[in-house]
Design a protein around this motif. Sequence first.
Motif, PDB file in Angstrom:
ATOM      1  N   MET A 237       0.844  -1.194   0.000  1.00  0.00           N
ATOM      2  CA  MET A 237       0.000   0.000   0.000  1.00  0.00           C
ATOM      3  C   MET A 237       0.879   1.243   0.000  1.00  0.00           C
ATOM      4  SD  MET A 237      -2.841   1.153   2.821  1.00  0.00           S
ATOM      5  CE  MET A 237      -1.571   1.543   4.033  1.00  0.00           C
ATOM      6  N   THR A 238       0.543   2.185  -0.836  1.00  0.00           N
ATOM      7  CA  THR A 238       1.297   3.437  -0.885  1.00  0.00           C
ATOM      8  C   THR A 238       0.712   4.408   0.117  1.00  0.00           C
ATOM      9  OG1 THR A 238       1.766   3.125  -3.214  1.00  0.00           O
ATOM     10  CG2 THR A 238       2.023   5.344  -2.352  1.00  0.00           C
ATOM     11  N   ARG A 239       1.526   4.915   0.969  1.00  0.00           N
ATOM     12  CA  ARG A 239       1.072   5.852   1.983  1.00  0.00           C
ATOM     13  C   ARG A 239       0.794   7.200   1.327  1.00  0.00           C
ATOM     14  NH1 ARG A 239       4.668   8.487   5.717  1.00  0.00           N
ATOM     15  NH2 ARG A 239       6.221   7.144   4.833  1.00  0.00           N
ATOM     16  N   PRO A 240      -0.424   7.779   1.546  1.00  0.00           N
ATOM     17  CA  PRO A 240      -0.817   8.973   0.802  1.00  0.00           C
ATOM     18  C   PRO A 240      -0.227  10.270   1.338  1.00  0.00           C
ATOM     19  CG  PRO A 240      -2.600   8.290   2.216  1.00  0.00           C
ATOM     20  CD  PRO A 240      -1.514   7.270   2.370  1.00  0.00           C
ATOM     21  N   GLY A 241       1.095  10.380   1.325  1.00  0.00           N
ATOM     22  CA  GLY A 241       1.739  11.676   1.400  1.00  0.00           C
ATOM     23  C   GLY A 241       1.889  12.363   2.734  1.00  0.00           C
ATOM     24  N   VAL A 242       1.818  11.664   3.862  1.00  0.00           N
ATOM     25  CA  VAL A 242       2.087  12.335   5.137  1.00  0.00           C
ATOM     26  C   VAL A 242       3.592  12.560   5.249  1.00  0.00           C
ATOM     27  CG1 VAL A 242       2.002  12.141   7.630  1.00  0.00           C
ATOM     28  CG2 VAL A 242       0.097  11.304   6.271  1.00  0.00           C
ATOM     29  N   VAL A 243       3.983  13.816   5.336  1.00  0.00           N
ATOM     30  CA  VAL A 243       5.409  14.113   5.415  1.00  0.00           C
ATOM     31  C   VAL A 243       5.865  14.005   6.853  1.00  0.00           C
ATOM     32  CG1 VAL A 243       5.394  15.599   3.408  1.00  0.00           C
ATOM     33  CG2 VAL A 243       4.882  16.573   5.619  1.00  0.00           C
TER      34      VAL A 243
ATOM     35  N   ALA B  40       2.913  -2.390   7.367  1.00  0.00           N
ATOM     36  CA  ALA B  40       3.623  -3.547   7.923  1.00  0.00           C
ATOM     37  C   ALA B  40       2.668  -4.705   8.170  1.00  0.00           C
ATOM     38  CB  ALA B  40       4.307  -3.141   9.231  1.00  0.00           C
ATOM     39  N   ASP B  41       1.456  -4.418   8.643  1.00  0.00           N
ATOM     40  CA  ASP B  41       0.486  -5.478   8.896  1.00  0.00           C
ATOM     41  C   ASP B  41       0.045  -6.146   7.600  1.00  0.00           C
ATOM     42  OD1 ASP B  41       0.650  -4.939  11.571  1.00  0.00           O
ATOM     43  OD2 ASP B  41      -1.229  -3.802  11.675  1.00  0.00           O
ATOM     44  N   ALA B  42       0.012  -5.361   6.506  1.00  0.00           N
ATOM     45  CA  ALA B  42      -0.367  -5.950   5.222  1.00  0.00           C
ATOM     46  C   ALA B  42       0.638  -7.009   4.796  1.00  0.00           C
ATOM     47  CB  ALA B  42      -0.470  -4.862   4.156  1.00  0.00           C
ATOM     48  N   GLU B  43       1.903  -6.789   5.140  1.00  0.00           N
ATOM     49  CA  GLU B  43       2.944  -7.747   4.759  1.00  0.00           C
ATOM     50  C   GLU B  43       2.915  -8.984   5.655  1.00  0.00           C
ATOM     51  OE1 GLU B  43       6.395  -5.349   5.061  1.00  0.00           O
ATOM     52  OE2 GLU B  43       5.940  -4.141   3.276  1.00  0.00           O
ATOM     53  N   SER B  44       2.593  -8.796   6.942  1.00  0.00           N
ATOM     54  CA  SER B  44       2.603  -9.921   7.874  1.00  0.00           C
ATOM     55  C   SER B  44       1.233 -10.565   8.025  1.00  0.00           C
ATOM     56  CB  SER B  44       3.096  -9.459   9.246  1.00  0.00           C
ATOM     57  OG  SER B  44       2.240  -8.461   9.770  1.00  0.00           O
ATOM     58  N   GLY B  45       0.191  -9.896   7.541  1.00  0.00           N
ATOM     59  CA  GLY B  45      -1.173 -10.416   7.654  1.00  0.00           C
ATOM     60  C   GLY B  45      -2.040  -9.474   8.457  1.00  0.00           C
ATOM     61  N   TRP B  46      -3.073  -8.948   7.802  1.00  0.00           N
ATOM     62  CA  TRP B  46      -3.950  -7.991   8.470  1.00  0.00           C
ATOM     63  C   TRP B  46      -4.769  -8.648   9.575  1.00  0.00           C
ATOM     64  CZ3 TRP B  46      -5.468  -5.561   3.199  1.00  0.00           C
ATOM     65  CH2 TRP B  46      -4.692  -4.418   2.979  1.00  0.00           C
TER      66      TRP B  46
ATOM     67  N   ASP C  19       2.794   7.125  11.541  1.00  0.00           N
ATOM     68  CA  ASP C  19       3.056   5.872  12.254  1.00  0.00           C
ATOM     69  C   ASP C  19       1.910   4.882  12.069  1.00  0.00           C
ATOM     70  OD1 ASP C  19       5.512   6.726  13.155  1.00  0.00           O
ATOM     71  OD2 ASP C  19       4.788   7.336  15.143  1.00  0.00           O
ATOM     72  N   ARG C  20       0.675   5.375  12.152  1.00  0.00           N
ATOM     73  CA  ARG C  20      -0.476   4.487  12.007  1.00  0.00           C
ATOM     74  C   ARG C  20      -0.569   3.924  10.592  1.00  0.00           C
ATOM     75  NH1 ARG C  20      -5.421   7.800  14.518  1.00  0.00           N
ATOM     76  NH2 ARG C  20      -6.571   5.841  14.105  1.00  0.00           N
ATOM     77  N   LEU C  21      -0.266   4.748   9.602  1.00  0.00           N
ATOM     78  CA  LEU C  21      -0.285   4.266   8.220  1.00  0.00           C
ATOM     79  C   LEU C  21       0.872   3.303   7.958  1.00  0.00           C
ATOM     80  CD1 LEU C  21      -1.231   7.584   6.404  1.00  0.00           C
ATOM     81  CD2 LEU C  21      -2.712   5.613   6.819  1.00  0.00           C
ATOM     82  N   ASP C  22       2.032   3.590   8.547  1.00  0.00           N
ATOM     83  CA  ASP C  22       3.167   2.667   8.428  1.00  0.00           C
ATOM     84  C   ASP C  22       2.831   1.314   9.045  1.00  0.00           C
ATOM     85  OD1 ASP C  22       4.784   4.425   7.067  1.00  0.00           O
ATOM     86  OD2 ASP C  22       5.871   5.111   8.842  1.00  0.00           O
ATOM     87  N   GLN C  23       2.120   1.346  10.178  1.00  0.00           N
ATOM     88  CA  GLN C  23       1.742   0.095  10.831  1.00  0.00           C
ATOM     89  C   GLN C  23       0.802  -0.721   9.957  1.00  0.00           C
ATOM     90  OE1 GLN C  23       2.914  -1.140  13.924  1.00  0.00           O
ATOM     91  NE2 GLN C  23       1.967  -2.955  13.013  1.00  0.00           N
ATOM     92  N   LEU C  24      -0.116  -0.045   9.288  1.00  0.00           N
ATOM     93  CA  LEU C  24      -1.011  -0.750   8.365  1.00  0.00           C
ATOM     94  C   LEU C  24      -0.229  -1.389   7.223  1.00  0.00           C
ATOM     95  CD1 LEU C  24      -4.083   1.658   8.116  1.00  0.00           C
ATOM     96  CD2 LEU C  24      -4.086  -0.690   8.944  1.00  0.00           C
TER      97      LEU C  24
END
Length: 538
Positions: free
Chosen positions: A1-7, A170-176, A163-168
Amino acid sequence: MTRPGVVRPDQVGYAQLSTADPTRWRATGTAWAGLVGPTRRRATELANDAAALRSQWSGLAATAAEKQVSDLRVELLALAPVAIEIDQVLAEFAARLTVARARLAAAVTLAASAGVLIDRWGRTSPDPSRVPAHRAVQTVAPVTTALRDALDLATAADREAADRLDQLTADAESGWLSRPPAGRPAPHSDPAEVNRWWNGLSPAQRRWLVGHEPELIGGLDGIPAAARDQANRLLLEVRRAALVRRWEELLARMPRGPAEMVGLRAVEAALSGLDALTSRLASPDAPRAYLLGLDVGGEGRTVVALGNPDRAANILTHVPGTTSGLHDATDDLGRAARVLSRCADLAPGQETSAVLWLDYDAPDFLHEAAWDRQAHAAGDALHRFQEGLRATHDDGPAARQTVLGHSYGSLVVGGAARDHGLAADALVFVGSPGVGVQHATDLGVPAGQVWASRAPDDVIRLTRSPGELARHAVLSLSPAAGIVGLLTGDDDQRWFGRDPAEPSFGGRSFPSGRYGHSGYWHPDNPALDGMARIVLGQ
C-alpha cells in the motif's frame, strides 16, 4: 500500500502549517472509505463464482482454483475494515490539523496586537517602532510559546498519522488478520473489563473481530470508537436489507388494515432515516461521523459521534426525547452538530466531540411520555455508555464529559444519574418535564454543574405533577378555570419532579429566547451559546 503523502520532517514548519489544507486530507480519507462497498460486492460475486465452480468442475485443479478464489475473497473482505481505518486516520489527522491551524491563527493575532513580527520561518522579533527595547523579551515570549504550541501539535499529529499508516503497511505484509483466542465479553459487561480485554489483543486480532464478529464489537461499551465505527459500518447493508424485508412483508399483506398501514409507513420512515444517516456517514464534511451503534428494530436506535470522542478534550452526549427514532436521527444529530459548531467558534484550539445517544425506546405519543417506564429502562444503557467513554479515552487528561437531555430525554438522563450514576462532569436539561428528583444534589454531580434552561414559550411549562392535575380537575368549576389554574399554579412541579430550571431545584440556569420547545438550538438563541460554554467548561 502506498502511503498517501504524510510528510515526516523533524518539525512541522510555520509555512507548512499556515498553508496546510485539512479538507484535502479529509477528502482522501473519504475516497478510501468509498472502496468498502465495491470491495464487499466483489467478495460476494466471488462467493457466487465459487459456488458455481463447485457445481460444474471437480478434481485437483478445481479444488486448487476454488481455494484461490476463496483466498482472494478473504483478502477482499479484510480490506474493508482497513479502508475504513485509513479514513479514520486521515480524518483525525485533518481534525487535529484544523485545531493546530486555529492555534496558529490565535498566535498570529496575539503577535499583531502585541507588536511582534513573525517571519516566513516562524521566527519572532519585537517591532522596534512599537515595543521598547526593555520590554522586548517579555513581549515576544508569549507569542513564541503560542507558535510553538501550534507547531508541536501539528508535528505530533503528523507523526502519529504516519506511524499508524506505516503500521497498516507492515500489517499488510505480515497479515492484516489473526484469529483471537477463545472467550468474549458478554453483552452488558463492565466497560472497563471490556477495554482491558480489547487492549490485550493484537491489531490483527482486533481486525479479525471487526470483520468476523461486527455485531459483538459494534455494540460493546468499552471498545474504542474507531473499532465500533468500523464494525457498524460493515453492518449497514445488512441492517438496510432487514428493513427492506420488513417493508416487503408488510406490502405483501392484502388487504392491509390500519395497523399494517401504520407499520408500513413506519418502516418507510425508518428506511428514509437510515439512508439519510448513511449519507452523513459517507460525507467528506468535517467533523467525521463515527457510527457507534445501530438497531433497526422497532422505531430504530442509533449512537453517532461527530468527531472521535476518544481523542476529544470535551464530549457532549445528547439524549433526545419524545418521538425520536431512526426516522429523524439526522435532525437530532444536527442539533448536536450546532452545539459542536458553536464550541468551535468559542474555543477553536480545542478538540470537542458531540454524540447523539438514541439507544432507547423513546415515547411515540404524549400519553406515553407521561410515564417514566421507558426512561427507567434506558438508565443502565446510558450509564454503561458514559463509563465506556471514560474507559476508551486516549492517554492524557480525562475529557470533560457533559450529558444533555432534551424534553423526555432529560428524564432519561436524570433517572440514569439517580439510579446508576453517570460518568459526567456536567448535566444539562432543556425543555424538561422533570428529571425524576426534587433537587440537584440528588443527581450525583456537584450542584454547580447541573444546568437547565426553559424557553418562555416552551409548552413544557404546562405540564404539572399528577397531584396538581388532579387538584385542578376536582376544584375547577369550568374548563377555562382549569386552564387558568394550570398556568398560574405551582410553577416548580412537573410531571417528574421539580422543574430543574427553577431556583428551588438548586442547580444553575441559562437563558433561552422565545423559540419554543424545540428551538434551543436556533442559531440566534442564547441557549445555544449557553450549552456550548457548559460543554467547554466556560
